[in-house]
Design an enzyme around this catalytic site. Structure first.
Site, PDB file in Angstrom:
ATOM      1  N   ARG A 176       0.794  -1.226   0.000  1.00 32.12           N
ATOM      2  CA  ARG A 176       0.000   0.000   0.000  1.00 32.12           C
ATOM      3  C   ARG A 176       0.826   1.275   0.000  1.00 32.12           C
ATOM      4  O   ARG A 176       0.597   2.182  -0.796  1.00 32.12           O
ATOM      5  CB  ARG A 176      -0.875   0.085   1.271  1.00 32.12           C
ATOM      6  N   THR A 177       1.750   1.361   0.952  1.00 34.93           N
ATOM      7  CA  THR A 177       2.438   2.641   1.140  1.00 34.93           C
ATOM      8  C   THR A 177       3.279   2.962  -0.086  1.00 34.93           C
ATOM      9  O   THR A 177       3.240   4.078  -0.621  1.00 34.93           O
ATOM     10  CB  THR A 177       3.309   2.576   2.408  1.00 34.93           C
ATOM     11  N   LYS A 181      26.375  -2.938  -0.499  1.00 38.29           N
ATOM     12  CA  LYS A 181      27.836  -2.916  -0.680  1.00 38.29           C
ATOM     13  C   LYS A 181      28.517  -2.049   0.370  1.00 38.29           C
ATOM     14  O   LYS A 181      29.683  -1.706   0.243  1.00 38.29           O
ATOM     15  CB  LYS A 181      28.177  -2.392  -2.090  1.00 38.29           C
ATOM     16  N   ARG A 198      11.027   3.895   3.323  1.00 35.62           N
ATOM     17  CA  ARG A 198      10.757   2.961   4.430  1.00 35.62           C
ATOM     18  C   ARG A 198      12.044   2.213   4.742  1.00 35.62           C
ATOM     19  O   ARG A 198      12.785   1.813   3.833  1.00 35.62           O
ATOM     20  CB  ARG A 198       9.652   1.968   4.059  1.00 35.62           C
ATOM     21  N   HIS A 221       4.771   5.814  11.471  1.00 34.60           N
ATOM     22  CA  HIS A 221       4.251   5.689  10.109  1.00 34.60           C
ATOM     23  C   HIS A 221       3.287   6.868   9.922  1.00 34.60           C
ATOM     24  O   HIS A 221       2.063   6.703   9.922  1.00 34.60           O
ATOM     25  CB  HIS A 221       3.535   4.355   9.971  1.00 34.60           C
TER      26      HIS A 221
END
Ligand code: CP
Length: 337
Positions: A57-58, A86, A107, A135
């Site tokens: 969703r986000t 890396k 995120r 959030h």
């Protein structure tokens, strides 16, 4: 607050007037999100979408919101597809990617990581979830949904009665939602969780300092009897040290149509940030609620596009230009909304 050019990292940066401003702009985005009008106000702008944890969703709604404003999206998902694998630092990654983008949605599994990234970024960064911390865009869309769901019943966010159920320890959406509720008045919050997964005490204290009535419980049925909203959450298995530990709690609180009918007041609104865990061992929101008109979970996801469009329009300072760059849609649009 001054939205233009600002990072959106935590709901604690908002005053009540800021939340109301976001909701007012979200309302104005409806013709565009509902495919009645097209705007090109962000034509040429680029969203850097960086999701280092799974998301449906986000990630997609941030991208859709940006596309709906006429901008383009460049995205990377998972550490394995990024030079972070890396050994590149968040600082270097932020310096580089903020040269490629006009705004970034991110995120990351570590608490505070998005703020660390934002400190090095040359463009605004929006927190799409940092570990178990916050959030903010989810809390905004949840509160926007609560406002819309209750409006037709003559109730508002002030004096809201809400039960939050499930993994309140690791669930970042309920952390942000509680902090946002501190901007409102006279809220009754029932926190339903196993003792081990209770709401962090600092957040409970914030609710009480805001004058809210906070109760805790380990029993679902009695806790959902006198509320406007039941906000269910998934056991956040990715935050546990093992699946076995998560299994101890999965399926502990299951809301289905029978329990709803027996214990909830008529028209109690059912919410969940999603994803809900539909495996037989969990089912915190049973599929047999799917035809219940008070199940608001897919109205939440639709509202997420409106709220994320509003955040982009505010942060990039184009709110007053959106309609000037608009036209009607010229393709068939089914009655989705
Ligand atoms: N609500 C939410 O954050 O969903 P995703 O994990 O799918 O983005």
């Amino acid at each position: 607050m001054q939205f233009a050019g600002s990072h959106i990292l935590s709901v604690t940066q908002f005053e009540r007037a800021d939340v109301e401003r976001i909701f007012a702009v979200a309302d104005r985005m409806q013709p565009y999100a509902h495919r009645e009008r097209v705007t090109k106000v962000l034509d040429g702008a680029i969203l850097g979408s960086m999701f280092f944890e799974p998301s449906t969703r986000t990630r997609v709604s941030f991208g859709s919101a940006f596309n709906l404003l006429g901008g383009e999206v460049r995205e990377t998902t998972g550490f394995e597809n990024s030079a972070i694998a890396k050994g590149e630092s968040l600082y270097d990654t932020a310096r580089v990617l903020s040269g490629y983008s006009d705004v970034i949605a991110m995120r990351h599994p570590a608490e505070g990581s998005v703020a660390e990234f934002a400190a090095a970024s040359r463009v605004p960064v929006i927190n799409g979830g940092d570990g178990a911390n916050e959030h903010p865009s989810q809390a905004l869309l949840d509160l926007y949904t609560i406002k819309k769901e209750l409006a037709g019943r003559g109730r508002g966010i002030d004096q809201l009665r809400i039960a939050m159920v499930g993994d309140l320890r690791y669930g970042r959406t309920v952390h942000s939602l509680c902090k946002l509720l501190c901007l409102f008045k006279g809220v009754q919050v029932v926190l339903v969780s196993p003792q081990e997964l209770c709401m962090p005490p600092a957040i409970v204290e914030e609710l009480r300092e805001a004058g809210h009535d906070v109760m805790t419980s380990e029993v679902l049925e009695a806790s959902i009897a006198h509320v406007d909203i039941v906000y269910s959450t998934r056991i956040q298995e990715e935050r546990f040290s093992s699946q076995q530990e998560a299994d101890l709690y999965r399926g502990r609180f299951r809301l289905n149509q029978s329990i709803y009918t027996q214990h909830c007041e008529p028209n109690t609104v059912i919410m969940h940030p999603l994803p809900r865990d539909s495996r037989d061992t969990a089912r915190e929101l049973d599929d047999d609620l799917n035809d219940n008109p008070n199940l608001a979970i897919f109205r939440q996801t639709d509202n997420g596009v409106l709220v994320r469009m509003a955040l982009f329009a505010l942060v990039l300072d184009v709110v007053e230009q959106v309609d000037a760059h608009a036209r009607d849609v010229n393709w068939y649009t089914a009655g989705r909304f």
